[in-house]
Scaffold this motif. Sequence first.
Motif, mmCIF file in Angstrom:
data_model
loop_
_atom_site.group_PDB
_atom_site.id
_atom_site.type_symbol
_atom_site.label_atom_id
_atom_site.label_comp_id
_atom_site.label_asym_id
_atom_site.label_seq_id
_atom_site.Cartn_x
_atom_site.Cartn_y
_atom_site.Cartn_z
ATOM 1 N N VAL A 93 0.841 -1.207 0.000
ATOM 2 C CA VAL A 93 0.000 0.000 0.000
ATOM 3 C C VAL A 93 0.873 1.253 0.000
ATOM 4 N N THR A 94 1.962 1.252 0.756
ATOM 5 C CA THR A 94 2.873 2.402 0.800
ATOM 6 C C THR A 94 3.477 2.680 -0.571
ATOM 7 N N VAL A 95 3.965 1.627 -1.243
ATOM 8 C CA VAL A 95 4.544 1.790 -2.577
ATOM 9 C C VAL A 95 3.482 2.324 -3.548
ATOM 10 N N ALA A 96 2.268 1.794 -3.478
ATOM 11 C CA ALA A 96 1.187 2.265 -4.355
ATOM 12 C C ALA A 96 0.903 3.752 -4.112
ATOM 13 N N LEU A 97 0.883 4.170 -2.848
ATOM 14 C CA LEU A 97 0.630 5.578 -2.531
ATOM 15 C C LEU A 97 1.749 6.478 -3.060
ATOM 16 N N PHE A 98 3.008 6.022 -2.933
ATOM 17 C CA PHE A 98 4.118 6.819 -3.461
ATOM 18 C C PHE A 98 4.062 6.922 -4.983
ATOM 19 N N ILE A 99 3.645 5.868 -5.654
ATOM 20 C CA ILE A 99 3.501 5.917 -7.117
ATOM 21 C C ILE A 99 2.422 6.926 -7.504
ATOM 22 N N ILE A 100 1.289 6.879 -6.815
ATOM 23 C CA ILE A 100 0.197 7.826 -7.095
ATOM 24 C C ILE A 100 0.661 9.261 -6.827
ATOM 25 N N ALA A 101 1.393 9.466 -5.716
ATOM 26 C CA ALA A 101 1.904 10.807 -5.391
ATOM 27 C C ALA A 101 2.883 11.290 -6.454
ATOM 28 N N GLY A 102 3.740 10.409 -6.952
ATOM 29 C CA GLY A 102 4.693 10.778 -7.992
ATOM 30 C C GLY A 102 4.002 11.191 -9.274
ATOM 31 N N ILE A 103 2.987 10.436 -9.667
ATOM 32 C CA ILE A 103 2.224 10.777 -10.881
ATOM 33 C C ILE A 103 1.551 12.133 -10.713
ATOM 34 N N ALA A 104 0.931 12.350 -9.552
ATOM 35 C CA ALA A 104 0.274 13.633 -9.293
ATOM 36 C C ALA A 104 1.283 14.782 -9.318
ATOM 37 N N ALA A 105 2.484 14.546 -8.772
ATOM 38 C CA ALA A 105 3.518 15.589 -8.778
ATOM 39 C C ALA A 105 3.957 15.922 -10.193
ATOM 40 N N LEU A 106 4.114 14.927 -11.046
ATOM 41 C CA LEU A 106 4.523 15.178 -12.430
ATOM 42 C C LEU A 106 3.444 15.967 -13.185
#
Length: 140
Positions: A93-106
Amino acid sequence: MSHADHPAEPSKTSEPAVSELVTQLSEQTTRLVRDEMRLAQAELKEKGKHAGVGAGLFGGAGLIAFFGGATLITTIILALALLIPAWFSALIVTVALFIIAGIAALIGKKQVKKAVPPAPERTMDNVKADVNEVKEHGHR
C-alpha cells in the motif's frame, strides 16, 4: 402713472441661483458617495464573515476527509493482511501511494510550467500593439 404701469424690477424668485445648485449638487454627490461607500463596506464585512465561516467549514471537511482516507488505507492494509503478512501488505500500500503521489507531482509540475510566468502575456502584447497603433495615428 401708477405704480402698476412701470415694469417691475426683476424680483428674487424662490428658485436658487446656479451657484447654489452647483454647491448643493456637490454636497449631495459627496454625501451619496460616502453613503454608498459605507454600504459597500458593511456589505463586504458581512460577506467576509460568511466567507470566513465557509472557509473554516471547508477546512474542517478537508481534515475529516483526510482522516477518512487514512482509515481507508488502513482498511486496505488490514484486508491484504488476511492474505499475506501484515508488514508486506503495508509495504504494498505504501509503494502504491508513493507511485500515485509521484504521478500527481509530475502532472502538477506540467501545469505549473504552463502558468509561468504569471503575467498575462497575450494581454500585454495586445496592449503594446494598441499603444503602438495610437502612437502611429498620433504622428500622422
